[in-house]
Design a protein around this motif. Structure first.
Motif, PDB file in Angstrom:
ATOM      1  N   SER A 539      42.648  38.563  39.161  1.00  0.00           N
ATOM      2  CA  SER A 539      42.762  39.596  40.197  1.00  0.00           C
ATOM      3  C   SER A 539      42.480  40.980  39.628  1.00  0.00           C
ATOM      4  O   SER A 539      41.783  41.797  40.246  1.00  0.00           O
ATOM      5  CB  SER A 539      44.166  39.546  40.815  1.00  0.00           C
ATOM      6  OG  SER A 539      44.332  40.563  41.779  1.00  0.00           O
ATOM      7  N   ALA A 540      42.996  41.266  38.426  1.00  0.00           N
ATOM      8  CA  ALA A 540      42.781  42.579  37.808  1.00  0.00           C
ATOM      9  C   ALA A 540      41.311  42.820  37.491  1.00  0.00           C
ATOM     10  O   ALA A 540      40.842  43.966  37.497  1.00  0.00           O
ATOM     11  CB  ALA A 540      43.629  42.702  36.551  1.00  0.00           C
ATOM     12  N   LEU A 541      40.576  41.739  37.229  1.00  0.00           N
ATOM     13  CA  LEU A 541      39.150  41.870  36.935  1.00  0.00           C
ATOM     14  C   LEU A 541      38.405  42.560  38.070  1.00  0.00           C
ATOM     15  O   LEU A 541      37.442  43.295  37.847  1.00  0.00           O
ATOM     16  CB  LEU A 541      38.557  40.480  36.674  1.00  0.00           C
ATOM     17  CG  LEU A 541      37.027  40.375  36.554  1.00  0.00           C
ATOM     18  CD1 LEU A 541      36.532  41.215  35.385  1.00  0.00           C
ATOM     19  CD2 LEU A 541      36.603  38.930  36.388  1.00  0.00           C
ATOM     20  N   LEU A 542      38.870  42.352  39.298  1.00  0.00           N
ATOM     21  CA  LEU A 542      38.194  42.924  40.457  1.00  0.00           C
ATOM     22  C   LEU A 542      38.408  44.421  40.580  1.00  0.00           C
ATOM     23  O   LEU A 542      37.684  45.090  41.322  1.00  0.00           O
ATOM     24  CB  LEU A 542      38.686  42.235  41.737  1.00  0.00           C
ATOM     25  CG  LEU A 542      38.511  40.716  41.794  1.00  0.00           C
ATOM     26  CD1 LEU A 542      39.048  40.181  43.114  1.00  0.00           C
ATOM     27  CD2 LEU A 542      37.055  40.330  41.606  1.00  0.00           C
ATOM     28  N   ASP A 543      39.404  44.947  39.891  1.00  0.00           N
ATOM     29  CA  ASP A 543      39.741  46.362  40.032  1.00  0.00           C
ATOM     30  C   ASP A 543      39.763  47.095  38.694  1.00  0.00           C
ATOM     31  O   ASP A 543      40.552  48.011  38.496  1.00  0.00           O
ATOM     32  CB  ASP A 543      41.096  46.522  40.729  1.00  0.00           C
ATOM     33  CG  ASP A 543      41.028  46.188  42.208  1.00  0.00           C
ATOM     34  OD1 ASP A 543      40.113  46.704  42.876  1.00  0.00           O
ATOM     35  OD2 ASP A 543      41.861  45.404  42.680  1.00  0.00           O
ATOM     36  N   LEU A 544      38.906  46.686  37.771  1.00  0.00           N
ATOM     37  CA  LEU A 544      38.804  47.399  36.503  1.00  0.00           C
ATOM     38  C   LEU A 544      38.002  48.686  36.695  1.00  0.00           C
ATOM     39  O   LEU A 544      36.981  48.695  37.379  1.00  0.00           O
ATOM     40  CB  LEU A 544      38.123  46.529  35.444  1.00  0.00           C
ATOM     41  CG  LEU A 544      38.928  45.353  34.889  1.00  0.00           C
ATOM     42  CD1 LEU A 544      38.061  44.561  33.912  1.00  0.00           C
ATOM     43  CD2 LEU A 544      40.197  45.831  34.190  1.00  0.00           C
ATOM     44  N   ALA A 545      38.475  49.749  36.072  1.00  0.00           N
ATOM     45  CA  ALA A 545      37.728  51.007  36.116  1.00  0.00           C
ATOM     46  C   ALA A 545      36.456  50.880  35.284  1.00  0.00           C
ATOM     47  O   ALA A 545      36.334  50.009  34.413  1.00  0.00           O
ATOM     48  CB  ALA A 545      38.598  52.145  35.577  1.00  0.00           C
ATOM     49  N   SER A 546      35.491  51.745  35.538  1.00  0.00           N
ATOM     50  CA  SER A 546      34.203  51.681  34.837  1.00  0.00           C
ATOM     51  C   SER A 546      34.281  52.431  33.513  1.00  0.00           C
ATOM     52  O   SER A 546      33.535  53.364  33.251  1.00  0.00           O
ATOM     53  CB  SER A 546      33.095  52.269  35.715  1.00  0.00           C
ATOM     54  OG  SER A 546      33.402  53.606  36.074  1.00  0.00           O
ATOM     55  N   SER A 547      35.203  52.004  32.659  1.00  0.00           N
ATOM     56  CA  SER A 547      35.372  52.595  31.326  1.00  0.00           C
ATOM     57  C   SER A 547      35.078  51.530  30.286  1.00  0.00           C
ATOM     58  O   SER A 547      35.027  50.333  30.583  1.00  0.00           O
ATOM     59  CB  SER A 547      36.807  53.114  31.150  1.00  0.00           C
ATOM     60  OG  SER A 547      37.746  52.092  31.441  1.00  0.00           O
ATOM     61  N   ALA A 548      34.882  51.961  29.034  1.00  0.00           N
ATOM     62  CA  ALA A 548      34.510  51.013  27.992  1.00  0.00           C
ATOM     63  C   ALA A 548      35.638  50.043  27.674  1.00  0.00           C
ATOM     64  O   ALA A 548      35.403  48.871  27.384  1.00  0.00           O
ATOM     65  CB  ALA A 548      34.082  51.766  26.728  1.00  0.00           C
ATOM     66  N   TRP A 549      36.882  50.520  27.718  1.00  0.00           N
ATOM     67  CA  TRP A 549      38.033  49.684  27.395  1.00  0.00           C
ATOM     68  C   TRP A 549      38.795  49.363  28.681  1.00  0.00           C
ATOM     69  O   TRP A 549      38.778  50.137  29.627  1.00  0.00           O
ATOM     70  CB  TRP A 549      38.938  50.389  26.365  1.00  0.00           C
ATOM     71  CG  TRP A 549      38.270  50.489  25.024  1.00  0.00           C
ATOM     72  CD1 TRP A 549      37.153  51.212  24.727  1.00  0.00           C
ATOM     73  CD2 TRP A 549      38.645  49.834  23.813  1.00  0.00           C
ATOM     74  NE1 TRP A 549      36.823  51.057  23.400  1.00  0.00           N
ATOM     75  CE2 TRP A 549      37.717  50.213  22.814  1.00  0.00           C
ATOM     76  CE3 TRP A 549      39.690  48.982  23.455  1.00  0.00           C
ATOM     77  CZ2 TRP A 549      37.795  49.754  21.501  1.00  0.00           C
ATOM     78  CZ3 TRP A 549      39.776  48.521  22.149  1.00  0.00           C
ATOM     79  CH2 TRP A 549      38.835  48.904  21.186  1.00  0.00           C
ATOM     80  N   ALA A 550      39.468  48.232  28.693  1.00  0.00           N
ATOM     81  CA  ALA A 550      40.039  47.688  29.921  1.00  0.00           C
ATOM     82  C   ALA A 550      41.052  48.642  30.555  1.00  0.00           C
ATOM     83  O   ALA A 550      42.043  49.020  29.919  1.00  0.00           O
ATOM     84  CB  ALA A 550      40.691  46.346  29.639  1.00  0.00           C
ATOM     85  N   THR A 551      40.807  48.986  31.811  1.00  0.00           N
ATOM     86  CA  THR A 551      41.696  49.864  32.571  1.00  0.00           C
ATOM     87  C   THR A 551      41.841  49.319  33.989  1.00  0.00           C
ATOM     88  O   THR A 551      41.106  49.723  34.901  1.00  0.00           O
ATOM     89  CB  THR A 551      41.151  51.304  32.615  1.00  0.00           C
ATOM     90  OG1 THR A 551      40.754  51.729  31.306  1.00  0.00           O
ATOM     91  CG2 THR A 551      42.207  52.269  33.160  1.00  0.00           C
ATOM     92  N   PRO A 552      42.753  48.373  34.216  1.00  0.00           N
ATOM     93  CA  PRO A 552      42.991  47.892  35.579  1.00  0.00           C
ATOM     94  C   PRO A 552      43.512  49.022  36.468  1.00  0.00           C
ATOM     95  O   PRO A 552      44.174  49.949  35.990  1.00  0.00           O
ATOM     96  CB  PRO A 552      44.048  46.796  35.395  1.00  0.00           C
ATOM     97  CG  PRO A 552      43.959  46.410  33.953  1.00  0.00           C
ATOM     98  CD  PRO A 552      43.571  47.663  33.228  1.00  0.00           C
ATOM     99  N   THR A 553      43.246  48.922  37.743  1.00  0.00           N
ATOM    100  CA  THR A 553      43.652  49.967  38.680  1.00  0.00           C
ATOM    101  C   THR A 553      44.314  49.345  39.915  1.00  0.00           C
ATOM    102  O   THR A 553      44.214  48.141  40.164  1.00  0.00           O
ATOM    103  CB  THR A 553      42.451  50.813  39.135  1.00  0.00           C
ATOM    104  OG1 THR A 553      41.558  49.988  39.900  1.00  0.00           O
ATOM    105  CG2 THR A 553      41.704  51.406  37.960  1.00  0.00           C
TER     106      THR A 553
END
Length: 570
Positions: A539-553
């Protein structure tokens, strides 16, 4: 007899997105070149309202892999593309983005292409790699290569029209001649493949014919000509391609006649329209009295290449300077995190932690290896880890986490001195800046060289190990990833999830410590196997920010935060 096959994918009118008439023209011209070069051509093009879907493309490529008689496979895509972060690109097909599995997941397709058993695979894509909007963030994408592990090394070339995060440019003619639109990248590419660019041609000794367009000269040419062509548009635009050659002769893209004089390239009039004579050739002498905007490659060099290079170098230098800032160098526990560029609202961890503010920065004191989710207080969550004996400095930018630079705490057994730590921090800052621009490397051999240098410091610096693993993966050297994992485990380190994800099967034992429970780098999330991934991570994969390192939103980031806090994820 071995076959050479070209699979051409072009979608000019996907649902919910503007039409790109140039995609059809580019597909037609690429098919003509491929046929003339001796390729068997398979087309998936949305002419006459034909629907292009990933399952059909997969079936075509699966049949080629299964046949075991294909020596060289070329895949060409022209159409819309989006990116959910560096290395997480998608090609949009007929159904647009409403079906989350409709687009093509480029990273996962490339990863499986390296295992397909076809000796030479070349991927060409004239598509944007711009950041996905919120509606597009839900896409996961389909893979167009089968999940095979055929014996034999695959020499893989990838040529993308632009850097990660940037758009690709289509030049459109007037409304009466939309079929004459074309992609700037494809125009330059096919001029070279058709044998009109001497700089892209090299001699192959002891072979008849003896002249060919091969990957490395083509990459050099595109690196120079695409920015020049884009700068000559009216108004000028910036487009820097992303060629990553991996093959060398006798593996070539095509054989050509001995080079003579370069053909003139597309001419752009003062109003930005293509001046076309209605044939295969571009008209370099417009009859309306306007001056040509793009000329022979030899004359376009009057536009200083240094201007384009400086733009990229300035971006890298600016980001490197920001990312070199350090947080704390120690904690009483010799383990922790410093957060720069954002506040800390709350922290969830699979181990004991406490967080506090000190000197305009936030810090997390921890006890050992653990998954850590940091609530940044604005709907974003840093998905990181604490690693025993290390201080991780987390740099948060406008999109999300730009870099996590793990360095040994100066009161830990891994510390090698302040001078070494300062040099390592500067190198990590440069790697972080490159990661934001899509890990732009010139070749698989360059990736191997870089990964080898990084691996030397992996055992005392897990950040190097994370970067090295992706370089090895791009170069197809899975064994080196396995060696890194085993060496880190023997030295008493927890293995970062990214290394475990990319390691060959059987590398990670049941007793091996892995931290965190998800990839640290954004690009790793696109490689997760949905069937073996916890639903809260999917689920978090669908809302990751467009940054180099993982940032769920958003809500899914909040759910992942609580899954870590409640011990659902170790």
């Amino acid at each position: 007899m071995a076959r050479d096959v070209a699979v051409i994918i072009a979608v000019h009118a996907p649902k919910g997105l503007p039409a790109l008439p140039g995609a059809l023209h580019d597909a037609t011209r690429f098919a003509r070149w491929a046929t003339d070069a001796g390729y068997e051509v398979i087309e998936h093009v949305d002419r006459n309202r034909h629907r292009v879907v990933a399952a059909d493309v997969y079936d075509s490529i699966d049949a080629l892999v299964t046949a075991r008689d294909v020596a060289k496979l070329v895949v060409f895509f022209s159409g819309h593309g989006v990116s959910k972060g560096p290395g997480v690109d998608f090609w949009i097909l007929s159904d647009g983005c409403r079906n989350p599995n409709g687009p093509i997941n480029v990273a996962r397709s490339v990863s499986l292409a390296r295992r397909c058993g076809i000796g030479h695979v070349a991927l060409f894509a004239d598509a944007c790699r711009s950041a996905a909007n919120r509606k597009e963030f839900g896409i996961e994408g389909a893979v167009i290569f089968p999940n095979e592990a055929v014996a034999g090394r695959v020499r893989l070339d990838s040529f993308f029209a632009t850097l990660a995060g940037d758009p690709a440019v289509e030049v459109q003619a007037d409304d009466a001649a939309l079929e004459q639109a074309f992609g700037v990248f494809t125009g330059c590419l096919l001029d070279a493949l058709e044998g009109h660019v001497p700089d892209a041609i090299e001699s192959v000794p002891d072979h008849t014919p003896s002249w060919a367009v091969s990957a490395f000269p083509l990459a050099d040419y595109l690196d120079e000509q695409v920015p020049l062509s884009a700068q000559n548009l009216r108004p000028p635009v910036m487009q820097i391609p992303d060629p990553q050659p991996g093959s060398r002769p006798p593996d070539v893209l095509c054989w050509v006649a001995e080079p003579t004089v370069a053909r003139e390239l597309p001419t752009i009039g003062p109003d930005g329209r293509t001046l076309w004579d209605g044939t295969d050739r571009y008209d370099a002498s417009p009859n309306d009295g306007s001056s040509a905007g793009i000329h022979d490659p030899r004359t376009t060099r009057r536009i200083e290449r240094a201007t384009i290079e400086r733009s990229l170098d300035d971006r890298l230098a600016e980001r490197s300077q920001i990312l070199s800032d350090a947080g704390r160098t120690r904690f009483e526990t010799a383990t922790g995190l410093s957060v720069l560029g954002a506040g800390v609202h709350d922290v969830a961890s699979s181990s004991s932690v406490e967080f506090f503010e000190e000197r305009d920065a936030w810090h997390v004191r921890a006890e050992g290896d653990a998954s850590v989710m940091i609530d940044l207080g604005d709907g974003r969550f840093a998905a990181v880890a604490t690693l025993r004996g290390y201080v991780g400095t987390i740099h948060v930018g406008p999109s999300g986490v730009d870099l996590v630079s793990y360095l040994p705490a100066d009161n830990s057994d891994w510390f090698e001195g302040a001078e070494w730590a300062e040099a390592a921090r500067a190198e990590l800052a440069q790697l972080g800046a490159v990661a934001q621009l899509g890990f732009r490397e010139r070749s698989a051999s360059d990736a191997l060289h870089r990964a080898g240098a990084l691996r030397a410091a992996t055992y005392t610096n897990p950040s190097y190990g994370v970067f090295a693993a992706y370089e090895f993966e791009r170069a197809g050297d899975d064994d080196s990833i396995g060696l890194m994992c085993r060496a880190m485990a023997e030295a008493g380190h927890a293995i970062p999830f990214d290394l475990a994800l990319l390691a060959p099967p059987g590398t990670i034992g049941d007793s091996t410590r892995i931290a965190p429970s998800y990839p640290l780098l954004r690009r790793g999330w696109a490689l997760l196997d949905p069937e073996r991934t916890h639903p809260v991570i999917r689920s978090a994969l669908l809302d990751l920010a467009s940054s180099a390192w993982a940032t769920p939103t958003g809500r899914s980031g909040f759910e992942l935060f609580h899954a870590v806090r409640e011990g659902v994820l170790p």
